[in-house]
Motif scaffolding. Structure first.
Motif, PDB file in Angstrom:
ATOM      1  N   MET A   1       0.860  -1.177   0.000  1.00  0.00           N
ATOM      2  CA  MET A   1       0.000   0.000   0.000  1.00  0.00           C
ATOM      3  C   MET A   1       0.896   1.226   0.000  1.00  0.00           C
ATOM      4  O   MET A   1       1.991   1.197   0.563  1.00  0.00           O
ATOM      5  CB  MET A   1      -0.898   0.028   1.233  1.00  0.00           C
ATOM      6  CG  MET A   1      -1.841  -1.151   1.354  1.00  0.00           C
ATOM      7  SD  MET A   1      -2.942  -0.934   2.788  1.00  0.00           S
ATOM      8  CE  MET A   1      -3.643  -2.577   2.913  1.00  0.00           C
ATOM      9  N   ILE A   2       0.434   2.301  -0.627  1.00  0.00           N
ATOM     10  CA  ILE A   2       1.209   3.542  -0.684  1.00  0.00           C
ATOM     11  C   ILE A   2       0.343   4.672  -0.135  1.00  0.00           C
ATOM     12  O   ILE A   2      -0.774   4.901  -0.607  1.00  0.00           O
ATOM     13  CB  ILE A   2       1.680   3.864  -2.115  1.00  0.00           C
ATOM     14  CG1 ILE A   2       2.695   2.810  -2.591  1.00  0.00           C
ATOM     15  CG2 ILE A   2       2.354   5.232  -2.151  1.00  0.00           C
ATOM     16  CD1 ILE A   2       2.103   1.607  -3.248  1.00  0.00           C
ATOM     17  N   TYR A   3       0.884   5.367   0.868  1.00  0.00           N
ATOM     18  CA  TYR A   3       0.136   6.411   1.566  1.00  0.00           C
ATOM     19  C   TYR A   3       0.820   7.763   1.388  1.00  0.00           C
ATOM     20  O   TYR A   3       2.001   7.929   1.722  1.00  0.00           O
ATOM     21  CB  TYR A   3       0.038   6.074   3.051  1.00  0.00           C
ATOM     22  CG  TYR A   3      -0.773   7.035   3.882  1.00  0.00           C
ATOM     23  CD1 TYR A   3      -1.997   7.534   3.438  1.00  0.00           C
ATOM     24  CD2 TYR A   3      -0.341   7.435   5.149  1.00  0.00           C
ATOM     25  CE1 TYR A   3      -2.745   8.399   4.210  1.00  0.00           C
ATOM     26  CE2 TYR A   3      -1.085   8.292   5.934  1.00  0.00           C
ATOM     27  CZ  TYR A   3      -2.292   8.785   5.465  1.00  0.00           C
ATOM     28  OH  TYR A   3      -3.026   9.639   6.232  1.00  0.00           O
ATOM     29  N   PHE A   4       0.090   8.720   0.834  1.00  0.00           N
ATOM     30  CA  PHE A   4       0.552  10.096   0.708  1.00  0.00           C
ATOM     31  C   PHE A   4       0.047  10.847   1.936  1.00  0.00           C
ATOM     32  O   PHE A   4      -1.131  11.219   2.021  1.00  0.00           O
ATOM     33  CB  PHE A   4       0.032  10.710  -0.594  1.00  0.00           C
ATOM     34  CG  PHE A   4       0.563  10.010  -1.817  1.00  0.00           C
ATOM     35  CD1 PHE A   4       1.779  10.385  -2.376  1.00  0.00           C
ATOM     36  CD2 PHE A   4      -0.132   8.959  -2.395  1.00  0.00           C
ATOM     37  CE1 PHE A   4       2.283   9.745  -3.499  1.00  0.00           C
ATOM     38  CE2 PHE A   4       0.354   8.300  -3.518  1.00  0.00           C
ATOM     39  CZ  PHE A   4       1.573   8.691  -4.067  1.00  0.00           C
ATOM     40  N   VAL A   5       0.945  11.055   2.888  1.00  0.00           N
ATOM     41  CA  VAL A   5       0.553  11.485   4.230  1.00  0.00           C
ATOM     42  C   VAL A   5      -0.123  12.850   4.230  1.00  0.00           C
ATOM     43  O   VAL A   5      -1.227  13.014   4.767  1.00  0.00           O
ATOM     44  CB  VAL A   5       1.784  11.487   5.159  1.00  0.00           C
ATOM     45  CG1 VAL A   5       1.384  12.004   6.548  1.00  0.00           C
ATOM     46  CG2 VAL A   5       2.369  10.081   5.266  1.00  0.00           C
ATOM     47  N   ASN A   6       0.511  13.862   3.666  1.00  0.00           N
ATOM     48  CA  ASN A   6      -0.044  15.212   3.736  1.00  0.00           C
ATOM     49  C   ASN A   6      -1.288  15.377   2.876  1.00  0.00           C
ATOM     50  O   ASN A   6      -2.211  16.122   3.233  1.00  0.00           O
ATOM     51  CB  ASN A   6       1.019  16.234   3.329  1.00  0.00           C
ATOM     52  CG  ASN A   6       2.150  16.322   4.340  1.00  0.00           C
ATOM     53  OD1 ASN A   6       1.980  15.967   5.505  1.00  0.00           O
ATOM     54  ND2 ASN A   6       3.312  16.767   3.901  1.00  0.00           N
ATOM     55  N   ASN A   7      -1.334  14.680   1.738  1.00  0.00           N
ATOM     56  CA  ASN A   7      -2.536  14.703   0.908  1.00  0.00           C
ATOM     57  C   ASN A   7      -3.611  13.781   1.465  1.00  0.00           C
ATOM     58  O   ASN A   7      -4.774  13.864   1.062  1.00  0.00           O
ATOM     59  CB  ASN A   7      -2.203  14.306  -0.529  1.00  0.00           C
ATOM     60  CG  ASN A   7      -1.634  15.459  -1.334  1.00  0.00           C
ATOM     61  OD1 ASN A   7      -2.371  16.198  -1.973  1.00  0.00           O
ATOM     62  ND2 ASN A   7      -0.314  15.622  -1.290  1.00  0.00           N
ATOM     63  N   ASN A   8      -3.213  12.902   2.375  1.00  0.00           N
ATOM     64  CA  ASN A   8      -4.135  11.991   3.060  1.00  0.00           C
ATOM     65  C   ASN A   8      -4.891  11.097   2.064  1.00  0.00           C
ATOM     66  O   ASN A   8      -6.110  10.977   2.105  1.00  0.00           O
ATOM     67  CB  ASN A   8      -5.124  12.769   3.929  1.00  0.00           C
ATOM     68  CG  ASN A   8      -5.741  11.897   5.018  1.00  0.00           C
ATOM     69  OD1 ASN A   8      -5.292  10.774   5.279  1.00  0.00           O
ATOM     70  ND2 ASN A   8      -6.790  12.408   5.661  1.00  0.00           N
ATOM     71  N   VAL A   9      -4.108  10.466   1.177  1.00  0.00           N
ATOM     72  CA  VAL A   9      -4.649   9.540   0.194  1.00  0.00           C
ATOM     73  C   VAL A   9      -3.892   8.219   0.293  1.00  0.00           C
ATOM     74  O   VAL A   9      -2.660   8.206   0.286  1.00  0.00           O
ATOM     75  CB  VAL A   9      -4.540  10.085  -1.242  1.00  0.00           C
ATOM     76  CG1 VAL A   9      -5.070   9.056  -2.245  1.00  0.00           C
ATOM     77  CG2 VAL A   9      -5.298  11.402  -1.386  1.00  0.00           C
ATOM     78  N   LEU A  10      -4.625   7.125   0.378  1.00  0.00           N
ATOM     79  CA  LEU A  10      -4.029   5.791   0.473  1.00  0.00           C
ATOM     80  C   LEU A  10      -4.405   4.960  -0.741  1.00  0.00           C
ATOM     81  O   LEU A  10      -5.588   4.796  -1.053  1.00  0.00           O
ATOM     82  CB  LEU A  10      -4.526   5.073   1.732  1.00  0.00           C
ATOM     83  CG  LEU A  10      -4.046   3.617   1.917  1.00  0.00           C
ATOM     84  CD1 LEU A  10      -2.542   3.569   2.160  1.00  0.00           C
ATOM     85  CD2 LEU A  10      -4.806   2.944   3.066  1.00  0.00           C
ATOM     86  N   HIS A  11      -3.408   4.441  -1.455  1.00  0.00           N
ATOM     87  CA  HIS A  11      -3.638   3.492  -2.549  1.00  0.00           C
ATOM     88  C   HIS A  11      -3.478   2.087  -1.979  1.00  0.00           C
ATOM     89  O   HIS A  11      -2.398   1.723  -1.514  1.00  0.00           O
ATOM     90  CB  HIS A  11      -2.639   3.737  -3.682  1.00  0.00           C
ATOM     91  CG  HIS A  11      -3.027   3.086  -4.983  1.00  0.00           C
ATOM     92  ND1 HIS A  11      -3.383   1.756  -5.078  1.00  0.00           N
ATOM     93  CD2 HIS A  11      -3.114   3.587  -6.247  1.00  0.00           C
ATOM     94  CE1 HIS A  11      -3.673   1.458  -6.340  1.00  0.00           C
ATOM     95  NE2 HIS A  11      -3.527   2.561  -7.071  1.00  0.00           N
TER      96      HIS A  11
END
Length: 292
Positions: free
Chosen positions: A165-175
């Motif tokens: 899984m890949i999480y973009f922390v500041n954008n708060n989006v999880l793939h």
């Protein structure tokens, strides 16, 4: 939520013998945050993060769709793709590796993805080493793009043995890749190391990472959120309980396959995808029976 549509005829050649791919292809772009987008086409959902200098891409569908995907990305940004993540090794998520894995783009995946794709090269050397990740990890890794933190983490024996899984922390989006099939029953690839127990554990790990405002990119299906993921994992646990009880009662695979009562609460809402209710019960039985 903005959506941009692109239409094009399917290219005359095909690297994948799937008849459905002979139809017209539509690439849809969903804007999930200021910098993150989801591209839907034919295969697994693609994630795109546009940083100040570079693009981070997650999954790439089928190779023959690469021109369409590149055109769609070009409407968002002209910045180069610096990193391309594969959430796992299936062709509808990694089939475009050769097209995107250029000198300026580094391909990243869990170490088991590289092992599987490397074995594939033994039978199909014409695919070329460009399909292979150049950078792998075993458990997790973190990348930084200006003020954004990008976390990639492995979940064990969920959809396959190499899921990330890949999480973009500041954008708060999880793939979540194919560890989540939004609005439909999941495909759990038992032959490639997947399991019902690991699949549920992957969801529970995701729920620990995200919050109520997180946007989720599933491997297949529409964008989702924490509330929907909670309901989904509750469904999986309920079906697991029902099938486990049937196994303990000594019921056979055939009996469980035919017993619609085990999944009846969810068949209407989740049984209309590639995995129909019977296939779902078979998967749960085989995975849970094998774990005894």
């Amino acid at each position: 939520m903005k959506r941009i549509l692109f239409f094009a005829l399917t290219l005359s050649f095909s690297c994948w013998n799937i008849s459905a791919q002979q139809n017209d292809v539509k690439i849809t772009i969903d804007t999930l945050s200021q910098d993150v987008y989801m591209l839907t086409g034919q295969g697994g959902n693609i994630g795109i993060y546009v940083g100040k200098e570079h693009v981070y891409m997650i999954d790439d569908q089928f190779e023959r769709l690469s021109p369409l995907i590149k055109t769609a990305i070009g409407t968002l940004t002209k910045k180069p793709i610096r990193y391309l993540f594969n959430t796992h090794m299936h062709g509808d998520h990694s089939g475009g590796n050769r097209s995107f894995n250029t000198a300026e783009t580094t391909l990243i995946a869990h170490e088991n993805v590289r092992k599987t794709l490397k074995n594939k090269l033994k039978d199909k050397p014409e695919l070329g080493i460009e399909i292979l990740p150049e950078l792998t990890f075993s458990e997790d890794m973190t990348l930084y793009e200006d003020d954004e933190t990008i976390m990639a983490f492995h979940v064990h024996n969920a959809h396959t043995d190499g899921d990330a899984m890949i999480y973009f922390v500041n954008n708060n989006v999880l793939h979540m890749g194919d560890t989540y099939f939004s609005g439909r029953y999941p495909f759990i690839d038992l032959k490639s190391g997947g399991s019902v127990t690991g699949y549920i554990a992957a969801h529970e790990k995701a729920l620990l990472v995200i919050n109520e405002d997180t946007k989720i990119i599933p491997g297949h299906g529409r964008p989702s959120n924490k509330a929907e993921l909670k309901k989904y994992v509750a469904m999986l646990k309920d079906i697991k309980k029902n099938v486990t009880k049937a196994i303990k009662e000594g019921k056979s695979l055939e009996a469980v396959t035919k017993d619609g009562s085990l999944t009846a609460k969810y068949d209407t809402t989740h049984g209309g995808g590639y995995i129909d209710p019977e296939k779902n019960r078979i998967t749960f039985y085989e995975s849970l029976k094998g774990a005894e």
